[in-house]
Design a protein around this motif. Sequence first.
Motif, PDB file in Angstrom:
ATOM      1  N   PHE A 150    -117.479   7.031 -22.452  1.00 37.20           N
ATOM      2  CA  PHE A 150    -118.433   8.101 -22.161  1.00 37.20           C
ATOM      3  C   PHE A 150    -117.750   9.420 -22.476  1.00 37.20           C
ATOM      4  O   PHE A 150    -116.655   9.705 -21.960  1.00 37.20           O
ATOM      5  N   SER A 151    -118.377  10.231 -23.331  1.00 35.37           N
ATOM      6  CA  SER A 151    -117.722  11.459 -23.772  1.00 35.37           C
ATOM      7  C   SER A 151    -118.766  12.486 -24.174  1.00 35.37           C
ATOM      8  O   SER A 151    -119.981  12.241 -24.101  1.00 35.37           O
ATOM      9  N   LEU A 183    -114.455  11.502 -21.696  1.00 31.87           N
ATOM     10  CA  LEU A 183    -114.554  11.825 -20.278  1.00 31.87           C
ATOM     11  C   LEU A 183    -114.115  10.648 -19.415  1.00 31.87           C
ATOM     12  O   LEU A 183    -113.329  10.810 -18.486  1.00 31.87           O
ATOM     13  N   LEU A 184    -114.635   9.481 -19.703  1.00 28.00           N
ATOM     14  CA  LEU A 184    -114.231   8.255 -19.011  1.00 28.00           C
ATOM     15  C   LEU A 184    -114.306   7.120 -20.008  1.00 28.00           C
ATOM     16  O   LEU A 184    -115.352   6.898 -20.623  1.00 28.00           O
ATOM     17  N   ASP A 185    -113.199   6.388 -20.167  1.00 26.92           N
ATOM     18  CA  ASP A 185    -113.117   5.392 -21.228  1.00 26.92           C
ATOM     19  C   ASP A 185    -112.409   4.136 -20.718  1.00 26.92           C
ATOM     20  O   ASP A 185    -111.320   4.213 -20.149  1.00 26.92           O
ATOM     21  N   PHE A 186    -113.060   2.997 -20.929  1.00 23.50           N
ATOM     22  CA  PHE A 186    -112.448   1.692 -20.674  1.00 23.50           C
ATOM     23  C   PHE A 186    -112.351   0.881 -21.975  1.00 23.50           C
ATOM     24  O   PHE A 186    -112.424  -0.343 -21.938  1.00 23.50           O
ATOM     25  N   ASP A 187    -112.201   1.603 -23.079  1.00 26.31           N
ATOM     26  CA  ASP A 187    -112.094   1.039 -24.422  1.00 26.31           C
ATOM     27  C   ASP A 187    -113.478   0.770 -25.001  1.00 26.31           C
ATOM     28  O   ASP A 187    -114.193  -0.138 -24.583  1.00 26.31           O
ATOM     29  N   ARG A 188    -113.840   1.611 -25.958  1.00 29.81           N
ATOM     30  CA  ARG A 188    -115.145   1.524 -26.616  1.00 29.81           C
ATOM     31  C   ARG A 188    -115.419   0.140 -27.177  1.00 29.81           C
ATOM     32  O   ARG A 188    -116.560  -0.346 -27.137  1.00 29.81           O
ATOM     33  N   SER A 189    -114.420  -0.535 -27.724  1.00 33.95           N
ATOM     34  CA  SER A 189    -114.653  -1.825 -28.373  1.00 33.95           C
ATOM     35  C   SER A 189    -114.535  -3.002 -27.412  1.00 33.95           C
ATOM     36  O   SER A 189    -114.657  -4.151 -27.841  1.00 33.95           O
ATOM     37  N   ASN A 190    -114.306  -2.713 -26.113  1.00 37.67           N
ATOM     38  CA  ASN A 190    -114.232  -3.803 -25.132  1.00 37.67           C
ATOM     39  C   ASN A 190    -115.171  -3.604 -23.940  1.00 37.67           C
ATOM     40  O   ASN A 190    -115.717  -4.581 -23.442  1.00 37.67           O
ATOM     41  N   PHE A 191    -115.349  -2.366 -23.499  1.00 38.76           N
ATOM     42  CA  PHE A 191    -116.259  -2.112 -22.377  1.00 38.76           C
ATOM     43  C   PHE A 191    -117.171  -0.934 -22.697  1.00 38.76           C
ATOM     44  O   PHE A 191    -118.253  -1.125 -23.223  1.00 38.76           O
TER      45      PHE A 191
END
Length: 360
Positions: free
Chosen positions: A57-58, A46-54
């Motif tokens: 949300f899904s 849904l909204l992603d700023f890179d799971r492994s960096n920030f």
Amino acid sequence: ILFDGIDDYLPLTVPETSRDIDNMYVVVVMKTDFSVFTSDFDNWALLDFDRSNFFSFSVKDRVYLALNSYQATKDIFGNQIVNDGIPHLVGGTFDNADTVNDTRLYVDGGLDVTANAYDHSLPVGRGQRRHGYVGDGSEANGFNGGGNDYFYEGEIAEILYYKNANLSSSEINEINSYLAIKYGITLAQPNSYQLTGNVIAWDKDQPYAIRFKHDIAGIFRDDAYTLDQRISKSVNPDAILTVALDNDFTAPNLDHTTRSTALAVDVTGLVWGHNGISKNRYKNINLGNSNVTYKKRIWYAVDTNFNSSVHLMFSDESIVNGATYYLLTEMDGDGDFSNDGVLSPTGVVASNNSVVFSNV
């Protein structure tokens, strides 16, 4: 916006760049029935700023929030099923000032899961530049700079992301109330509908809120949120009542040429719900000199500085074309029409399995 789950995504010009997310709230109005899961990354995101960096949300079948606080990525899953093809408000919060339960997931404004992602006060983020993606996971260090190719299948109507806003629970409820009224979503009960200025449009602590808590919807104006809802119906599949300021039930809410009747005062409107009884159950009463049969599903409306007439449309296959229907009302809200029920003097003939009562 409809995302096809194949290659649809929306890149954002807004990046995250620093380890500075001390608290956040993200809430999304979404609908999906995707159910073919082969990995944790299906139906991403849904909204992603890179799971492994920030953060990411899904939704899969439940809400999912992943956070990275430099040292580790924490994955938090909700409990409530949301891939049922019905619109939902799904939300997630993080607050590093809370060392016991720093992360919470919400569905339709109700608390779904409380978790402790980190037992320290570190902020979310690793300090690398990542542009946001909607509908896919982000690996982008520039606008549209690359994703994960795990695409979301479903609809997204609105996303709100509050970073370091230190929102109170009351402010979060106000945001949820705005979205719920705008999109016809019933907030998880008990929850009040609260608008700007702490105006309570539906009070969870009143007796009516316990009894009439089903398919809650509303028409409302709140300028602070640019909310101008002139027609509304609950999105729940069992809902049969639409309320409008104009006698038109086809034009979209934003068609203000057709929907020329506006709420004149800011923070004013009408919110309603029903008692949850089947729409196919009936009751007979003696009212004056008449024997009256009515649906046992009863609606209750709460007005906030509201002085307009409205138009009501009931639509359901149980409404018989060609039959004449009357509107039955009462004022004390106890649901007992035998002592103070008022039957509309003029009946309305049903067509298209619908009946419209005008200028109520």
